[in-house]
Design a protein around this motif. Structure first.
Motif, mmCIF file in Angstrom:
data_model
loop_
_atom_site.group_PDB
_atom_site.id
_atom_site.type_symbol
_atom_site.label_atom_id
_atom_site.label_comp_id
_atom_site.label_asym_id
_atom_site.label_seq_id
_atom_site.Cartn_x
_atom_site.Cartn_y
_atom_site.Cartn_z
ATOM 1 N N TYR A 41 52.624 123.469 28.959
ATOM 2 C CA TYR A 41 53.431 122.577 28.129
ATOM 3 C C TYR A 41 53.316 122.955 26.651
ATOM 4 O O TYR A 41 54.322 123.082 25.949
ATOM 5 C CB TYR A 41 53.016 121.116 28.341
ATOM 6 C CG TYR A 41 53.704 120.188 27.387
ATOM 7 C CD1 TYR A 41 55.030 119.816 27.597
ATOM 8 C CD2 TYR A 41 53.054 119.702 26.259
ATOM 9 C CE1 TYR A 41 55.688 118.979 26.704
ATOM 10 C CE2 TYR A 41 53.699 118.869 25.368
ATOM 11 C CZ TYR A 41 55.015 118.507 25.585
ATOM 12 O OH TYR A 41 55.660 117.694 24.685
ATOM 13 N N LEU A 42 52.076 123.128 26.185
ATOM 14 C CA LEU A 42 51.870 123.513 24.788
ATOM 15 C C LEU A 42 52.505 124.871 24.498
ATOM 16 O O LEU A 42 53.110 125.070 23.445
ATOM 17 C CB LEU A 42 50.377 123.560 24.452
ATOM 18 C CG LEU A 42 49.703 122.220 24.230
ATOM 19 C CD1 LEU A 42 48.193 122.396 24.159
ATOM 20 C CD2 LEU A 42 50.227 121.565 22.968
ATOM 21 N N GLY A 43 52.369 125.802 25.421
ATOM 22 C CA GLY A 43 52.951 127.119 25.240
ATOM 23 C C GLY A 43 54.455 127.078 25.091
ATOM 24 O O GLY A 43 55.027 127.734 24.219
ATOM 25 N N GLN A 44 55.107 126.300 25.937
ATOM 26 C CA GLN A 44 56.561 126.178 25.839
ATOM 27 C C GLN A 44 56.962 125.549 24.512
ATOM 28 O O GLN A 44 57.927 125.984 23.871
ATOM 29 C CB GLN A 44 57.102 125.349 27.007
ATOM 30 C CG GLN A 44 57.002 126.062 28.323
ATOM 31 C CD GLN A 44 57.327 125.161 29.495
ATOM 32 O OE1 GLN A 44 57.109 123.955 29.456
ATOM 33 N NE2 GLN A 44 57.855 125.768 30.552
ATOM 34 N N THR A 45 56.207 124.552 24.081
ATOM 35 C CA THR A 45 56.480 123.899 22.804
ATOM 36 C C THR A 45 56.269 124.870 21.651
ATOM 37 O O THR A 45 57.087 124.957 20.730
ATOM 38 C CB THR A 45 55.574 122.662 22.640
ATOM 39 O OG1 THR A 45 55.754 121.803 23.764
ATOM 40 C CG2 THR A 45 55.885 121.915 21.362
ATOM 41 N N ILE A 46 55.188 125.627 21.704
ATOM 42 C CA ILE A 46 54.890 126.603 20.656
ATOM 43 C C ILE A 46 55.959 127.689 20.607
ATOM 44 O O ILE A 46 56.430 128.065 19.520
ATOM 45 C CB ILE A 46 53.482 127.203 20.876
ATOM 46 C CG1 ILE A 46 52.434 126.160 20.515
ATOM 47 C CG2 ILE A 46 53.285 128.490 20.083
ATOM 48 C CD1 ILE A 46 51.034 126.507 20.948
ATOM 49 N N LEU A 47 56.361 128.195 21.748
ATOM 50 C CA LEU A 47 57.403 129.220 21.786
ATOM 51 C C LEU A 47 58.702 128.691 21.191
ATOM 52 O O LEU A 47 59.366 129.379 20.410
ATOM 53 C CB LEU A 47 57.618 129.698 23.217
ATOM 54 C CG LEU A 47 58.559 130.878 23.400
ATOM 55 C CD1 LEU A 47 58.085 132.093 22.609
ATOM 56 C CD2 LEU A 47 58.675 131.228 24.875
ATOM 57 N N LEU B 44 53.498 134.874 27.246
ATOM 58 C CA LEU B 44 54.809 134.467 26.723
ATOM 59 C C LEU B 44 55.843 134.412 27.844
ATOM 60 O O LEU B 44 56.691 133.511 27.873
ATOM 61 C CB LEU B 44 55.270 135.425 25.624
ATOM 62 C CG LEU B 44 54.429 135.461 24.343
ATOM 63 C CD1 LEU B 44 54.935 136.553 23.418
ATOM 64 C CD2 LEU B 44 54.426 134.126 23.650
ATOM 65 N N ASN B 45 55.783 135.349 28.761
ATOM 66 C CA ASN B 45 56.728 135.363 29.885
ATOM 67 C C ASN B 45 56.601 134.112 30.745
ATOM 68 O O ASN B 45 57.607 133.559 31.188
ATOM 69 C CB ASN B 45 56.535 136.608 30.744
ATOM 70 C CG ASN B 45 56.969 137.868 30.050
ATOM 71 O OD1 ASN B 45 57.680 137.844 29.050
ATOM 72 N ND2 ASN B 45 56.540 139.007 30.565
ATOM 73 N N THR B 46 55.366 133.657 30.985
ATOM 74 C CA THR B 46 55.207 132.433 31.787
ATOM 75 C C THR B 46 55.746 131.228 31.034
ATOM 76 O O THR B 46 56.275 130.317 31.647
ATOM 77 C CB THR B 46 53.738 132.183 32.190
ATOM 78 O OG1 THR B 46 52.946 131.981 31.026
ATOM 79 C CG2 THR B 46 53.186 133.310 33.026
ATOM 80 N N TRP B 47 55.630 131.224 29.722
ATOM 81 C CA TRP B 47 56.188 130.114 28.939
ATOM 82 C C TRP B 47 57.711 130.116 29.017
ATOM 83 O O TRP B 47 58.318 129.056 29.038
ATOM 84 C CB TRP B 47 55.749 130.210 27.489
ATOM 85 C CG TRP B 47 54.273 130.049 27.287
ATOM 86 C CD1 TRP B 47 53.336 129.659 28.192
ATOM 87 C CD2 TRP B 47 53.567 130.277 26.080
ATOM 88 N NE1 TRP B 47 52.080 129.646 27.629
ATOM 89 C CE2 TRP B 47 52.193 130.020 26.317
ATOM 90 C CE3 TRP B 47 53.941 130.688 24.805
ATOM 91 C CZ2 TRP B 47 51.220 130.127 25.330
ATOM 92 C CZ3 TRP B 47 52.979 130.796 23.822
ATOM 93 C CH2 TRP B 47 51.620 130.520 24.085
#
Length: 120
Positions: free
Chosen positions: A86-92, A114-117
């Motif tokens: 969740y945080l990764g998607q938000t950060i991206l 990054l790919n998983t995000w």
């Protein structure tokens, strides 16, 4: 939200970087911080949760040749995989807003993250 790590956050930054597997001691952490400090384009960013003073993620970025290279991603150890995602998607998403004209890419180590995000 992103906070560009400054001297005021040095203890937080050092604590976050201590969770990186390749930074094995205080000297390595200090050298990493200095490496980012010696180039005005490189940044160590802390992700601050809006409703608290908690910093669960640190990322290192460097604009290169029309892209933003994510060199380092460090999560607090207490986060679950779902929280990291969740945080990764938000950060991206925030990175793409911050750098609308550049592509976001990673290193050999960070690109799979990054790919998983992006995939979810």
């Amino acid at each position: 939200m992103f906070v560009v790590a400054k001297k005021e956050q040095s203890k937080i930054l050092m604590g976050m970087l201590s969770y990186a597997n390749d930074l094995t001691d205080l000297t390595a952490i200090q050298q990493e911080i200095e490496w980012y400090d010696h180039d005005e384009h490189r940044e160590l960013l802390l992700w601050r949760e809006v409703d608290s003073d908690r910093y669960p993620v640190c990322i290192g970025i460097e604009p290169l040749y029309g892209t933003v290279l994510v060199r380092r991603i460090v999560f607090s150890p207490g986060l679950s995989e779902a929280e990291k995602q969740y945080l990764g998607q938000t950060i991206l998403h925030e990175l793409t807003l911050r750098f609308p004209d550049e592509g976001i890419t990673g290193t050999i180590i960070t690109q799979p993250i990054l790919n998983t995000w992006r995939d979810k």
